[in-house]
Design a protein around this motif. Structure first.
Motif, PDB file in Angstrom:
ATOM      1  N   LYS A 145       0.803  -1.183  -0.061  1.00 54.92           N
ATOM      2  CA  LYS A 145      -0.088  -0.012   0.028  1.00 54.92           C
ATOM      3  C   LYS A 145       0.793   1.271   0.038  1.00 54.92           C
ATOM      4  CE  LYS A 145      -3.873  -1.920   2.451  1.00 54.92           C
ATOM      5  NZ  LYS A 145      -4.772  -1.784   3.555  1.00 54.92           N
ATOM      6  N   GLN A 146       0.473   2.108  -0.803  1.00 55.70           N
ATOM      7  CA  GLN A 146       1.160   3.541  -0.721  1.00 55.70           C
ATOM      8  C   GLN A 146       0.285   4.587  -0.009  1.00 55.70           C
ATOM      9  OE1 GLN A 146       4.392   3.992  -2.189  1.00 55.70           O
ATOM     10  NE2 GLN A 146       4.288   1.732  -2.249  1.00 55.70           N
ATOM     11  N   LYS A 147       0.794   5.392   0.634  1.00 62.07           N
ATOM     12  CA  LYS A 147      -0.116   6.355   1.500  1.00 62.07           C
ATOM     13  C   LYS A 147      -0.643   7.445   0.702  1.00 62.07           C
ATOM     14  CE  LYS A 147       0.323   9.350   5.649  1.00 62.07           C
ATOM     15  NZ  LYS A 147      -1.069   9.117   6.054  1.00 62.07           N
ATOM     16  N   ARG A 207      -2.244   5.167  -9.294  1.00 65.71           N
ATOM     17  CA  ARG A 207      -3.592   4.714  -8.645  1.00 65.71           C
ATOM     18  C   ARG A 207      -4.403   3.963  -9.694  1.00 65.71           C
ATOM     19  NH1 ARG A 207      -2.315   4.733  -3.566  1.00 65.71           N
ATOM     20  NH2 ARG A 207      -1.349   6.569  -2.776  1.00 65.71           N
TER      21      ARG A 207
END
Length: 123
Positions: free
Chosen positions: A5-7, A44
């Protein structure tokens, strides 16, 4: 199991909000392909946008998933005659959330007829 996961950055969140205002919620692919947002949201997916939008709205309403589940269980009871049920929907316009309430048609349960009980004749 997939990428880590990327913030989300505040710039990405702002681009998502602007994309929803411009194209509407649910138009995730359109938002990603829009040149105005594609450079910011290039890491995204459409699913990322959908999930983030849902989570942003939950956080903005102040209701977490546990609280919403409790409210759903509590609201399953039939309202009393003096209570008015309202349908609530959130509309996001120009970065502001507007809560819109509309009356609901309510079923008051089975019809009760007082008096002597008689058999029902079927035709």
């Amino acid at each position: 199991m997939g990428a880590p996961k990327q913030k989300w950055t505040s710039e990405e969140e702002a681009a998502l909000k602007a994309g929803v205002i411009k194209h509407g919620a649910g138009k995730w692919r359109t938002i990603l392909m829009d040149p105005e947002f594609s450079t910011i949201l290039h890491l995204r997916s459409n699913v990322d946008l959908k999930d983030k939008w849902r989570n942003m709205n939950v956080m903005a309403s102040g209701l977490g998933s546990r609280h919403r589940a409790k409210l759903a269980l509590k609201n399953q009871t039939t309202p009393k005659h003096h209570e008015e049920a309202m349908a609530l929907s959130t509309v996001v316009q120009s970065g502001e959330e507007i809560l819109d309430a509309k009356p609901l048609a309510i079923s008051r349960g089975p019809l009760r007829i007082d008096g002597p009980k008689k058999g029902i004749t079927r035709l």
